[in-house]
Design a protein around this motif. Sequence first.
Motif, PDB file in Angstrom:
ATOM      1  N   ARG E   2      72.397  61.935 -39.199  1.00 35.60           N
ATOM      2  CA  ARG E   2      71.364  62.451 -38.307  1.00 35.60           C
ATOM      3  C   ARG E   2      72.091  62.773 -37.023  1.00 35.60           C
ATOM      4  O   ARG E   2      72.849  61.954 -36.510  1.00 35.60           O
ATOM      5  CB  ARG E   2      70.323  61.327 -38.111  1.00 35.60           C
ATOM      6  CG  ARG E   2      69.149  61.627 -37.228  1.00 35.60           C
ATOM      7  CD  ARG E   2      68.293  62.725 -37.696  1.00 35.60           C
ATOM      8  NE  ARG E   2      67.449  62.387 -38.835  1.00 35.60           N
ATOM      9  CZ  ARG E   2      66.723  63.310 -39.459  1.00 35.60           C
ATOM     10  NH1 ARG E   2      66.749  64.546 -39.073  1.00 35.60           N
ATOM     11  NH2 ARG E   2      65.994  62.981 -40.477  1.00 35.60           N
ATOM     12  N   VAL E 185      64.437  70.691 -32.641  1.00 40.76           N
ATOM     13  CA  VAL E 185      64.038  70.236 -33.975  1.00 40.76           C
ATOM     14  C   VAL E 185      64.878  70.930 -35.049  1.00 40.76           C
ATOM     15  O   VAL E 185      65.452  70.279 -35.925  1.00 40.76           O
ATOM     16  CB  VAL E 185      62.534  70.502 -34.207  1.00 40.76           C
ATOM     17  CG1 VAL E 185      62.165  70.242 -35.661  1.00 40.76           C
ATOM     18  CG2 VAL E 185      61.702  69.635 -33.279  1.00 40.76           C
ATOM     19  N   LEU E 186      64.960  72.250 -34.960  1.00 41.80           N
ATOM     20  CA  LEU E 186      65.694  72.971 -35.992  1.00 41.80           C
ATOM     21  C   LEU E 186      67.175  72.597 -35.974  1.00 41.80           C
ATOM     22  O   LEU E 186      67.806  72.461 -37.017  1.00 41.80           O
ATOM     23  CB  LEU E 186      65.542  74.487 -35.818  1.00 41.80           C
ATOM     24  CG  LEU E 186      64.167  75.059 -36.140  1.00 41.80           C
ATOM     25  CD1 LEU E 186      64.201  76.575 -36.106  1.00 41.80           C
ATOM     26  CD2 LEU E 186      63.670  74.598 -37.492  1.00 41.80           C
ATOM     27  N   ARG E 188      68.479  69.818 -35.059  1.00 42.80           N
ATOM     28  CA  ARG E 188      68.621  68.512 -35.680  1.00 42.80           C
ATOM     29  C   ARG E 188      68.523  68.621 -37.195  1.00 42.80           C
ATOM     30  O   ARG E 188      69.257  67.957 -37.916  1.00 42.80           O
ATOM     31  CB  ARG E 188      67.544  67.563 -35.162  1.00 42.80           C
ATOM     32  CG  ARG E 188      68.039  66.635 -34.061  1.00 42.80           C
ATOM     33  CD  ARG E 188      66.885  65.873 -33.445  1.00 42.80           C
ATOM     34  NE  ARG E 188      66.471  64.721 -34.245  1.00 42.80           N
ATOM     35  CZ  ARG E 188      67.080  63.532 -34.206  1.00 42.80           C
ATOM     36  NH1 ARG E 188      68.137  63.363 -33.452  1.00 42.80           N
ATOM     37  NH2 ARG E 188      66.644  62.537 -34.937  1.00 42.80           N
ATOM     38  N   ILE E 189      67.623  69.480 -37.654  1.00 44.95           N
ATOM     39  CA  ILE E 189      67.475  69.597 -39.110  1.00 44.95           C
ATOM     40  C   ILE E 189      68.695  70.251 -39.744  1.00 44.95           C
ATOM     41  O   ILE E 189      69.263  69.730 -40.694  1.00 44.95           O
ATOM     42  CB  ILE E 189      66.206  70.392 -39.457  1.00 44.95           C
ATOM     43  CG1 ILE E 189      64.990  69.528 -39.182  1.00 44.95           C
ATOM     44  CG2 ILE E 189      66.215  70.813 -40.926  1.00 44.95           C
ATOM     45  CD1 ILE E 189      63.712  70.280 -39.251  1.00 44.95           C
ATOM     46  N   SER E 192      71.598  68.142 -40.065  1.00 46.23           N
ATOM     47  CA  SER E 192      71.390  66.851 -40.702  1.00 46.23           C
ATOM     48  C   SER E 192      71.636  66.969 -42.194  1.00 46.23           C
ATOM     49  O   SER E 192      71.926  68.043 -42.708  1.00 46.23           O
ATOM     50  CB  SER E 192      69.961  66.371 -40.470  1.00 46.23           C
ATOM     51  OG  SER E 192      69.095  67.130 -41.282  1.00 46.23           O
ATOM     52  N   GLU E 194      69.418  66.837 -44.431  1.00 45.84           N
ATOM     53  CA  GLU E 194      68.411  67.726 -45.017  1.00 45.84           C
ATOM     54  C   GLU E 194      68.824  69.185 -44.897  1.00 45.84           C
ATOM     55  O   GLU E 194      68.711  69.956 -45.843  1.00 45.84           O
ATOM     56  CB  GLU E 194      67.051  67.513 -44.339  1.00 45.84           C
ATOM     57  CG  GLU E 194      66.345  66.221 -44.707  1.00 45.84           C
ATOM     58  CD  GLU E 194      66.903  65.022 -43.941  1.00 45.84           C
ATOM     59  OE1 GLU E 194      67.700  65.238 -42.998  1.00 45.84           O
ATOM     60  OE2 GLU E 194      66.548  63.879 -44.293  1.00 45.84           O
ATOM     61  N   GLY E 195      69.293  69.545 -43.710  1.00 49.57           N
ATOM     62  CA  GLY E 195      69.707  70.926 -43.502  1.00 49.57           C
ATOM     63  C   GLY E 195      70.867  71.293 -44.397  1.00 49.57           C
ATOM     64  O   GLY E 195      70.975  72.412 -44.903  1.00 49.57           O
ATOM     65  N   TYR E 218      62.841  69.494 -50.766  1.00 46.39           N
ATOM     66  CA  TYR E 218      63.462  70.040 -49.558  1.00 46.39           C
ATOM     67  C   TYR E 218      62.968  71.444 -49.254  1.00 46.39           C
ATOM     68  O   TYR E 218      62.841  71.827 -48.095  1.00 46.39           O
ATOM     69  CB  TYR E 218      64.989  69.971 -49.681  1.00 46.39           C
ATOM     70  CG  TYR E 218      65.464  68.551 -49.550  1.00 46.39           C
ATOM     71  CD1 TYR E 218      65.443  67.910 -48.321  1.00 46.39           C
ATOM     72  CD2 TYR E 218      65.857  67.821 -50.663  1.00 46.39           C
ATOM     73  CE1 TYR E 218      65.815  66.598 -48.189  1.00 46.39           C
ATOM     74  CE2 TYR E 218      66.242  66.495 -50.549  1.00 46.39           C
ATOM     75  CZ  TYR E 218      66.222  65.886 -49.298  1.00 46.39           C
ATOM     76  OH  TYR E 218      66.574  64.571 -49.168  1.00 46.39           O
ATOM     77  N   MET E 221      59.835  70.891 -47.528  1.00 46.01           N
ATOM     78  CA  MET E 221      60.067  70.466 -46.153  1.00 46.01           C
ATOM     79  C   MET E 221      60.359  71.693 -45.278  1.00 46.01           C
ATOM     80  O   MET E 221      59.787  71.859 -44.196  1.00 46.01           O
ATOM     81  CB  MET E 221      61.245  69.497 -46.114  1.00 46.01           C
ATOM     82  CG  MET E 221      61.543  68.963 -44.736  1.00 46.01           C
ATOM     83  SD  MET E 221      63.209  68.262 -44.657  1.00 46.01           S
ATOM     84  CE  MET E 221      64.168  69.740 -44.388  1.00 46.01           C
ATOM     85  N   ALA E 222      61.224  72.563 -45.795  1.00 51.32           N
ATOM     86  CA  ALA E 222      61.573  73.758 -45.025  1.00 51.32           C
ATOM     87  C   ALA E 222      60.335  74.614 -44.788  1.00 51.32           C
ATOM     88  O   ALA E 222      60.105  75.130 -43.691  1.00 51.32           O
ATOM     89  CB  ALA E 222      62.636  74.557 -45.774  1.00 51.32           C
ATOM     90  N   ILE E 225      58.038  73.016 -42.073  1.00 50.08           N
ATOM     91  CA  ILE E 225      58.539  73.171 -40.708  1.00 50.08           C
ATOM     92  C   ILE E 225      58.492  74.635 -40.295  1.00 50.08           C
ATOM     93  O   ILE E 225      58.099  74.976 -39.178  1.00 50.08           O
ATOM     94  CB  ILE E 225      59.971  72.607 -40.612  1.00 50.08           C
ATOM     95  CG1 ILE E 225      59.925  71.099 -40.834  1.00 50.08           C
ATOM     96  CG2 ILE E 225      60.585  72.938 -39.260  1.00 50.08           C
ATOM     97  CD1 ILE E 225      61.263  70.492 -41.097  1.00 50.08           C
TER      98      ILE E 225
END
Lengths: 241, 435, 288, 237, 340
Positions: E2, E185-186, E188-189, E192, E194-195, E218, E221-222, E225
Amino acid sequence: MEERILEVRDVVKRFGGLVAVDHVSMDVYRGEVLGLIGPNGAGKTTLFNVITGIYKPEEGTVRFKGMDITGLPPHQVAKLGIARTFQLVRPLKNFTVLENVVVGALQKSPNLGDAVEKSLEILELVGLYEKRNVASGSLTLVEKKRLEVARALALEPELLLLDEVAAGLRPKEVDALVDMLREINKRGITMIMVEHVMRAVMNLSHRIVVLHHGRKIAEGTPQEVANNPQVIEAYLGTGVE
Amino acid sequence: MGSLTRSIARNVAIAVIVIVVVVGLLAAAVLLRQRGGGEVTEIKVGVILPLSGKLAETGADLRDGIEFAVDQINSQGGVKACGGVPITVVWGDSAGKPETGASEAERLITQEKVVALVGAYQSAVTKTASEVAERYHVPFVNPDSTSPALTQRGYKWFFRVTPHDAMFAAQQVEFVNWLNQKFGNQIKTVAIIHEDSEWGSKVAEAWQQAFTQAGYQVVKVVKYHAATVTSLDSEVAALKAANPDLLLVAAYVQDAILLVRTMKAQNFAPKAVLAQDAGFITPSYKEQVGADGWYIFSREVFNWDLLEKISRLKEVNDAYKAKYGKDLNGNSARDYTGMWVLYYALEEACKKAKPSDLDAFRSALRDALANLNIPGDKLIMPWRGVKFDANGQNTLGQGIVVQMMEDGKYYTVYPEEFATKEPVFPMPPWTERGG
Amino acid sequence: MVSEIDVISAIINGILVGSIYSLVAMGLALIWGVMDVINFAHGDYMMLGGFIAYALYLAGLDPLVAVPVAFGAIFLTGVATQRLVINPVLEAPLVSQIAATFALLLMIRYGAEAAFGPYTRLVKVSYAETIHLGGITIFVPQLIGFVFSIFVALLLYLFLTRTYVGIALQATSQNREAAQLLGINVKRMYDLAFGIGVGIAAIAGVLLTTFYPLFPEEGGFFTLLAFIIVVLGGFGSVFGSYIGGLIIGVVETVSALFITPSLKDVVAFIIFIVMIMVRPTGLFGKKE
Amino acid sequence: MAELLKVENIEVFYGEFQALYGVSFHVDEGEIVALLGANGAGKTTTLKTISGLLRPRSGRILYEGRDITHTPPHKRVEAGIAHVPEGRGIFPWLTVMENLKAAAYVKRARERFEETLEFVFSLFPILKERRDQQAGTLSGGEQQMLAIARALILRPRLLMLDEPSLGLAPKLAYNVIMLTKQLRDEGYTILLVEQNVRLSLKVADRAYVLETGRIVKEGSSAELERDPMIRAAYLGM
Amino acid sequence: MRTGWSEIARQALSLPVLVAAFLLVVTPFGLYLADLPFIANMMFLSLMYAIAAMAWNLLMGYTGQLSIGHAVFFGVGAYTTMILVVYYDVTPWIGMFVAGAVAALVGLGLGVPFFRLRSHWFTLATIAAGEIFKLVFNNWEYVGSSAGLQMKIVPEGKALYYLQYAASYVYIYVALLVLAIELVVLYRIVTSREGFYLQAIREDELAAKTLGINTFKYKMMAMGISAFFTGMAGALYAVRYHFVEPAAVFDVITVSTYIAVAGIIGGIYHFAGPIIGSFIFLPAAEYVRVTIVARFPRLFGLHVFVLGVVLLVVSLFAPDGILGWMEKRGYIRRRRVIEV
């Protein structure tokens, strides 16, 4: 070597009219290397796809460490500890070599630092450490094959499925690869290898299963299999009717 | 060590450059803001119209009406009470989009410093553009939007010159009553077909209310989506099944043409068809529809044959035709009128304030508009005059009803004081006409 | 409320208007099948066909004369487009392909608007009559359009199944590499597929002008409809697209009868989504 | 015998991956030449390079003495090279007849289509019976016949067959391979890639053995049949 | 894994970001001082589209799913904000976030069926969804049908609560705030785990699955967001113009497609691509429209035609957008997630 890590029972997979895998059963014991061979179109890759959850079989079951995994989605199968490589290498082209491995490593080590550390170790093992920051799309074939293995290893699998890792390699490269795989096997990872390059499969496998037209036609040590007339016929064909 | 000093030096240099640039920009901004002032040599009016996009064709017509009015005003001596300064129009293109209309309004008000805004044809654009004007305290003269909602918002700076759809609907009921009187109570049932944008929907709503209240039976209401309509076959079939005496239509061009053709194809001929202008009065419709359009009534705000009835109009139209090669129509005539209305208010405002004091002048202009009372004989429209109520709605406006006759032209048939022909009623069936 | 005759009438009218959708969709299906490219500008080529018909009409000819003219002219335009725009992005990612055909859409649609103005035009044909058959009314130009559409569909069918070139086109759509091994010049097939595909759309545009107003933005909705139809009829199946067009025509007219007409397109779009979910190969499509 | 095809030192790459390393061989007019080798040895790549689907990075291909290295595939077909690809490459949604007609697109085939068709149907009567059936519904053996028939429609001088027995029952596989002999007798020159080694050596005049992109052995069929290396190449012994 | 806040802070405090942020913050004020609302409005639109295009690109550039139906989320976001303030008197400060949440729910709802589809099937389904939403809102009485909804003008004392200001400059700051939140936010994603997984899915979905990645999860999730921030962009529209109507906020061209085009022009494989693209495409489009309409008032569609030419040139000659082109030329480098 008595613990059965994988049990395949009576698996049938059809595509339309074609029966690609026809009531195949086989066992894999912990710690061994099982060769899975057969001429083109014998159903080897299909069987791999059934084991890893890409295909759902029409009949039969697949058990991993005693647990029924038939029809589980691929990502869950992977999490349980079965990793695989692909016949046609599928690196994530725009990722670096290291990133490719880290994707897998993150499954077991959610901390990036740990995952990177582990990935670097694996890259050392497969001999790609120097190339870690290169985009994987620009690797040579042999390097891509090694990357496939590295990525699978990153999942810390108990069972590794290798789909034609030696195909297209030069003899010297095959030998180096066999050495590498043997080293991996020594670390306690069970392997099934689908392979056409006999030089690899005969050298590495403890046991071999032969498929032909979707059916299992032979099983045994490399020597037994190589001398099995049915196998020779499947490979070289019959001369006369 | 060297690299560290270098990087500090570089950062400092960049920071200095940025600060210099920003300070420079701000200074320039302040200087730019202070330009102008001094003696006023023109009165700037902002006009927002759909000059590009789907309604650009209509926009061009509206633009001509405004331009022509301004030419006339200026050539007769400009705004006399302000020392004969000319009116200059600053154009804003809404592209037919509410958000663009709003930002154009703001640009015209703050950047161009116009004294008032005129526009914006589509009700949705007028909504957002007039909202900006309201917040900036700038008078907004709307000659051409007919959504009743516009003058129900309690705005203080918004003045609508044209009658709106509810007023038209009431007048259309009067017209139908008149037909019934004249031809012996033939119309009892009514059906409505309308496109489903705000305009069509609101018109239909007003009709439904007005006609029901007047004791007519609304037997069928059909709506369709004009942007994607490829056939009106089932719509017309449904109307035909309801078998109304009168069909009320709110349609744009393509769908108007399609509707008439489909009615003919399905041999659906109610006793009368009464359309709510829009598609039915556009030049393309008139050119293209031919005999199929005969005997259809349309509510209009203006018609060419008014020339014979309104003396001022002929003069204006002749000059307009000489300049633009076409007659005035409902759109250009309304925007022409809107500009004149603004001019009368400007003359009054100039007596109270100086245009150089923009805020005071805008305020004076608003008051002038609110108190305006223009008699009908000063207008080219068939109205009783212009006088705004507290909501900014002109209460003296009215529509007319026209009917297309066998020469393919529309003739005024109602109200009687403007009529040049007797209405043809009931509409002859499709099978019994020439063309 | 809704009588039987209304339903029958709606079905017939649906088939008549649907037969025009069919033509547009067949062209799209051909391009999609052979080249694996989605042509977002498809309906705009149709519109160009309409303007050719209008030009001939202004010259005093019957717009139907424009059928061969429009086909020829738009065919050549299509070949040029394929070489200059489509071919360079054939191997590119989907997003580039869509961007390129979308750019074509903007250029054709708004180029036409700049050239001809946004005005609506109408063609008046001498046979703009109606036939009445026991409560069902049929507009003659629509009937003629229907007949033409069947005729064109039949010609296309014969071309694709009876001529060497047509079979070669089909072969290319089914197995590109094998076609090459039979001496078929695939680039040429792409030219042909795109040319014929948009050419047929142009014919639809011509037929449309005899009973539908013509304006530069008319293509947009037809393109969307064509997507729906191609998916419904079965991706790559030219014959399926013809039937699919008729079905969508009927779905629209009939659903307009039973629910509010302004929602009839929603029905078509929902059918479309359901279709790609449950049977992406379409009604008459081939399994992958 | 005249040299019909000569491959000189070709190197073929898939992206970064080198599939062929300086492969050279030749096929004379009227003979059957077999290309043998394990999976992934480069046999299919070789055929694809000859038919023009792949371009060699270096080396040349001579056909009838002319350099065709840079000729596009369809021109090579016109010149008389037919390639029946691995997996047959039939057009499943076309009928048998349409599949054959697709092959008659090139001029050299179209001119004498009817005549060739007679000949092809005499070779494969079953295809005549099924002429209006969709090719996708044929059995594997019939599809293979169709693929060969389609190549014959092209009236080629050089016929290249890639794994014609693949996926066929032994009896059928046998028939298909034996067919090549018949075709050779009709005057076709044949380049055969086949996994059934014994069978191919039975029909071929000469053979080359490929291993990881290189020719490692060549000779007459009789010589190779006795060579233990063949078995090694396939079974790794 | 993270990205730590300290890392984000370090990134955020790097010189180019600081300079850009400083300019962005100062510019609206400067524009206000200079009375240049036309440019201010361009800036607002660019920011609004940048927010939507960044969100869109989480699906496209990072996950490999091409949507031409983002108008659904934009429109739902705009309407949610509007309904809350008009019917329930809820301040847009809260409404904007609720709008994002509602759009995200819609996104998840569409994701369940749509993610069973691949490549162009997914794209076509999103287009259809856009049309369906437009038509349904057009016929839905509660949301004002085709007439849409307009906010009442409130007394000046309540301007902050209702976010109603006459000048457009204020809204630029609101948009900047939303963009800043989104960027954090983006960022960080995408940096991370997840990204990282999203990009693996883009590269090869099957390979990703066998690496143990639950690709459906995932992708959802994308989508969630992406829909959230597109909904926020729609909310900004409502906040800025105090008005929504289906024709404006559900438009397939000016919303769904413009968002995608802005992303493509900037470069979908770069984090900042959609921002760059929006700040080039939107002002260019406005500029072209204004100048062409002024110079050739009778050539109605010419300005859109010109945009078509621009898009064609980009898709033929710089298919990876401006940043992709710069990367190819070696002017910039794509940041790697991991570098050792």
